[in-house]
Design a protein around this motif. Structure first.
Motif, mmCIF file in Angstrom:
data_model
loop_
_atom_site.group_PDB
_atom_site.id
_atom_site.type_symbol
_atom_site.label_atom_id
_atom_site.label_comp_id
_atom_site.label_asym_id
_atom_site.label_seq_id
_atom_site.Cartn_x
_atom_site.Cartn_y
_atom_site.Cartn_z
ATOM 1 N N LEU A 1 0.809 -1.211 0.000
ATOM 2 C CA LEU A 1 0.000 0.000 0.000
ATOM 3 C C LEU A 1 0.845 1.265 0.000
ATOM 4 C CD1 LEU A 1 -2.895 -0.849 2.507
ATOM 5 C CD2 LEU A 1 -2.864 -1.045 0.011
ATOM 6 N N GLY A 2 2.026 1.203 0.618
ATOM 7 C CA GLY A 2 2.878 2.378 0.707
ATOM 8 C C GLY A 2 2.897 2.966 2.106
ATOM 9 N N ARG A 3 3.782 3.948 2.300
ATOM 10 C CA ARG A 3 3.975 4.535 3.632
ATOM 11 C C ARG A 3 2.814 5.446 4.032
ATOM 12 N NH1 ARG A 3 7.551 1.106 1.574
ATOM 13 N NH2 ARG A 3 9.702 1.853 1.383
ATOM 14 N N ARG A 4 2.435 6.348 3.157
ATOM 15 C CA ARG A 4 1.436 7.363 3.498
ATOM 16 C C ARG A 4 0.068 6.763 3.855
ATOM 17 N NH1 ARG A 4 1.993 12.834 1.966
ATOM 18 N NH2 ARG A 4 -0.127 12.853 1.137
ATOM 19 N N PRO A 5 -0.484 5.844 3.056
ATOM 20 C CA PRO A 5 -1.787 5.285 3.442
ATOM 21 C C PRO A 5 -1.770 4.627 4.817
ATOM 22 C CG PRO A 5 -1.290 4.737 1.163
ATOM 23 C CD PRO A 5 -0.042 5.335 1.732
ATOM 24 N N LEU A 6 -0.716 3.894 5.126
ATOM 25 C CA LEU A 6 -0.650 3.237 6.435
ATOM 26 C C LEU A 6 -0.548 4.253 7.565
ATOM 27 C CD1 LEU A 6 1.634 0.094 5.956
ATOM 28 C CD2 LEU A 6 -0.834 0.307 5.777
ATOM 29 N N LEU A 7 0.210 5.316 7.348
ATOM 30 C CA LEU A 7 0.329 6.353 8.379
ATOM 31 C C LEU A 7 -1.019 7.003 8.661
ATOM 32 C CD1 LEU A 7 3.706 8.031 7.318
ATOM 33 C CD2 LEU A 7 3.297 6.703 9.396
ATOM 34 N N PHE A 8 -1.808 7.244 7.618
ATOM 35 C CA PHE A 8 -3.128 7.840 7.813
ATOM 36 C C PHE A 8 -4.072 6.874 8.532
ATOM 37 C CE2 PHE A 8 -1.997 10.654 4.082
ATOM 38 C CZ PHE A 8 -1.965 11.813 4.833
ATOM 39 N N ILE A 9 -4.055 5.604 8.120
ATOM 40 C CA ILE A 9 -4.940 4.619 8.753
ATOM 41 C C ILE A 9 -4.563 4.432 10.221
ATOM 42 C CG2 ILE A 9 -5.647 2.196 8.765
ATOM 43 C CD1 ILE A 9 -5.184 2.200 5.705
ATOM 44 N N GLY A 10 -3.263 4.186 10.474
ATOM 45 C CA GLY A 10 -2.817 3.966 11.845
ATOM 46 C C GLY A 10 -3.026 5.175 12.731
ATOM 47 N N GLY A 11 -2.708 6.366 12.212
ATOM 48 C CA GLY A 11 -2.858 7.579 13.004
ATOM 49 C C GLY A 11 -4.312 7.869 13.347
ATOM 50 N N THR A 12 -5.222 7.621 12.383
ATOM 51 C CA THR A 12 -6.644 7.857 12.631
ATOM 52 C C THR A 12 -7.175 6.914 13.712
ATOM 53 O OG1 THR A 12 -6.953 8.602 10.350
ATOM 54 C CG2 THR A 12 -8.922 7.939 11.574
ATOM 55 N N LEU A 13 -6.826 5.630 13.623
ATOM 56 C CA LEU A 13 -7.255 4.662 14.637
ATOM 57 C C LEU A 13 -6.662 4.992 15.999
ATOM 58 C CD1 LEU A 13 -6.947 1.334 12.604
ATOM 59 C CD2 LEU A 13 -9.061 2.494 13.278
ATOM 60 N N GLN A 14 -5.398 5.354 15.993
ATOM 61 C CA GLN A 14 -4.704 5.695 17.231
ATOM 62 C C GLN A 14 -5.353 6.910 17.897
ATOM 63 O OE1 GLN A 14 -0.532 6.277 16.476
ATOM 64 N NE2 GLN A 14 -0.062 6.833 18.590
ATOM 65 N N GLY A 15 -5.602 7.952 17.111
ATOM 66 C CA GLY A 15 -6.206 9.161 17.653
ATOM 67 C C GLY A 15 -7.625 8.929 18.144
ATOM 68 N N GLY A 16 -8.402 8.159 17.385
ATOM 69 C CA GLY A 16 -9.765 7.872 17.803
ATOM 70 C C GLY A 16 -9.816 7.123 19.121
ATOM 71 N N ALA A 17 -8.915 6.148 19.281
ATOM 72 C CA ALA A 17 -8.901 5.344 20.510
ATOM 73 C C ALA A 17 -8.501 6.174 21.721
ATOM 74 C CB ALA A 17 -7.952 4.162 20.334
ATOM 75 N N ILE A 18 -7.471 6.998 21.585
ATOM 76 C CA ILE A 18 -6.984 7.735 22.761
ATOM 77 C C ILE A 18 -7.959 8.847 23.141
ATOM 78 C CG2 ILE A 18 -5.588 9.497 21.596
ATOM 79 C CD1 ILE A 18 -4.443 7.441 24.617
ATOM 80 N N LEU A 19 -8.623 9.460 22.165
ATOM 81 C CA LEU A 19 -9.623 10.486 22.473
ATOM 82 C C LEU A 19 -10.854 9.860 23.142
ATOM 83 C CD1 LEU A 19 -9.392 12.720 19.279
ATOM 84 C CD2 LEU A 19 -8.740 13.374 21.608
ATOM 85 N N ALA A 20 -11.264 8.689 22.662
ATOM 86 C CA ALA A 20 -12.386 7.988 23.287
ATOM 87 C C ALA A 20 -12.040 7.587 24.719
ATOM 88 C CB ALA A 20 -12.760 6.759 22.463
#
Length: 487
Positions: free
Chosen positions: A317-336
């Motif tokens: 998939l490449g570096r950028r797509p994974l960074l966006f997916i991982g960062g979004t999940l990470q941010g959603g979990a810690i904010l919740a």
């Protein structure tokens, strides 16, 4: 998108070199997880903590929690600056200091010495891997630094779970005894790993460089293909014949490249992974829901599975797509998790906090943990790679120090006492990290280090790197490299 054939890029020599490197990295996981999980053991807290007269239990005060987990990064920084093969000797000595500890000061000194070894590794291993691994699988191989770290963590957490029922100091001394195993193995096997062909070329050892490249490519490439790769290496060296000076990191186009690797390393640590990896066991123990040592095993298994998925997708998939997916999940979990901290405390909310902590940590290792090392080795100019790696590592270490130092004061009384509401702080930083990724992180999937260097020199916009590539063609008997734009 074509299938990436990993096996065809590895011969026995390259596979053995990667295996030994992976074993060396496991020692970081041994120290990080072994010590952090041991801190939750009753015997450890009795030996190194203070007695609370109200509860009748021993507890590590926030001040010492902060010092235990931040001061070792002083050794880490020193190791980054002086990285070398003597690192394994430091690890053996530090293991002896840790296992025999009876005071806070002694065990902290042992950790600082062990982090010298870990810092030496970080300054050398990602760069070395990026230089010996073929471009189509470089993301997977360099990112395996994080996989090895987490695999070591799973092993030592399993040992900690078994030892946690022991009431004596043997409970925490047993996992720390594992610190002897990896350095001894590395010291015995490092002499069988060939040197980087690029490094040999920069030191005018052309014949040795060609011999090393043949060892690493024999059986996967034919003679003419090895010759062609060697010519590309020499051509890259002709463009940058000398190792650069430190000041060049901040001049011209290199200023942008330095900002990318520094930003990546800052955000990797500033987004709060230490909250889960360093203080997770203690935090969960204080919540009183699940067994803290069972939690560390669940966390280690989830992390190892997620980093394996991330490594598999890295060169697909490449570096950028994974960074966006991982960062979004990470941010959603810690904010919740932070939001749950504002609710009335019940068994359900505390269980939810534990679950979200696992999701947060697993999302981090899925992308940001391993891709940081990949980007840090891909982006710098060839002749500035070593200095760029050390600079980025120092930023990584400094940020780790600040986060590890701050978290106990943010979590516990008599200080901020935020508890899980600390998630709001790290969630905000993750949003900034995603914005940085969108504008500043180039897509280098499948490109050789020489191609990445040329794209920076030609001024290709960072967000458009993924759309450009280079092809080799013959024109009137001459071979030339041309750039094409992928639709």
């Amino acid at each position: 998108m074509g299938r990436v054939g990993f096996r065809r890029h590895f011969n026995r020599q390259l596979a053995l070199a990667c295996l030994l490197i992976a074993m060396s990295t496991m020692n970081y996981g041994f120290d990080n997880s072994g010590f952090n999980t041991s801190m939750a053991m009753d015997s450890f807290q009795k030996q190194f903590g203070d007695l609370n007269p109200k509860t009748g239990k021993h507890r590590l005060p926030p001040v010492w929690l902060s010092l235990f987990n931040s001061l070792p990064f002083i050794g880490f920084g020193f190791g980054v600056l002086v990285g070398s093969l003597i690192s394994a000797r430091f690890a053996l000595f530090s293991a002896a200091v840790c296992v025999s500890s009876s005071t806070r000061e002694q065990i902290m000194a042992g950790r600082i010495l062990n982090y010298v070894y870990i810092g030496m590794e970080l300054s050398v291993i990602p760069v070395f891997q990026s230089e010996i691994i073929p471009a189509p699988v470089r993301g997977m191989a360099v990112g395996s630094y994080q996989f090895s770290l987490l695999f070591g963590g799973l092993i030592v957490n399993s040992v900690c779970r078994g030892a946690s029922t022991v009431s004596t100091n043997a409970a925490w001394r047993i996992p720390m005894g594992l610190f002897f195993v990896i350095p001894s193995t590395v010291m015995a096997g490092i002499w069988f790993v060939p040197e980087s062909p690029r490094w040999l070329l920069t030191n005018d050892r052309t014949e040795e460089a060609y011999a090393a490249l043949k060892l690493l490519r024999a059986g996967t490439l034919n003679g003419s293909e090895i010759e062609a790769e060697f010519e590309v290496l020499k051509a890259g060296l002709r463009l940058d014949p000398e190792q650069g000076k430190f000041i060049e990191l901040f001049q011209g186009i290199n200023r942008k490249r330095t900002a990318i690797v520094v930003g990546k390393n800052f955000f990797q640590q500033a987004t709060g992974q230490a909250f889960a990896s360093t203080y997770g066991a203690l935090f969960v123990k204080d919540l009183g829901t699940v067994n803290a040592f069972n939690f560390t095993l669940i966390l280690a298994a989830c992390n190892l599975s997620m980093v394996a998925v991330g490594l598999f997708l890295n060169d697909r998939l490449g570096r950028r797509p994974l960074l966006f997916i991982g960062g979004t999940l990470q941010g959603g979990a810690i904010l919740a998790m932070g939001a749950l901290g504002t609710q009335i405390t019940t068994y359900g909310t505390k269980t939810g906090i534990v679950a979200l902590l696992v999701i947060f940590a697993a999302s981090f290792v899925f992308a940001w943990a391993q891709i940081c090392y990949v980007v840090t080795t891909e982006v710098p100019a060839l002749r500035l790679r070593d200095m760029s790696q050390r600079t980025a590592s120092i930023v990584n270490v400094a940020t780790s120090f600040l986060v590890n130092f701050s978290v106990p004061y943010l979590l516990y009384t008599p200080y901020a006492a935020l508890g899980s509401k600390v998630g709001f702080i790290f969630g905000g930083i993750i949003v900034c990290a995603l914005i940085f990724t969108f504008f500043c992180v180039p897509e280098c999937k499948g490109k050789s280090l020489e191609q990445v260097d040329r794209m920076f020199q030609e001024g290709i916009p960072l967000r458009h790197f993924g759309r450009h590539t280079y092809l080799q063609r013959k024109l009137r008997g001459r071979s030339e490299i041309v750039m094409v734009i992928l639709e």
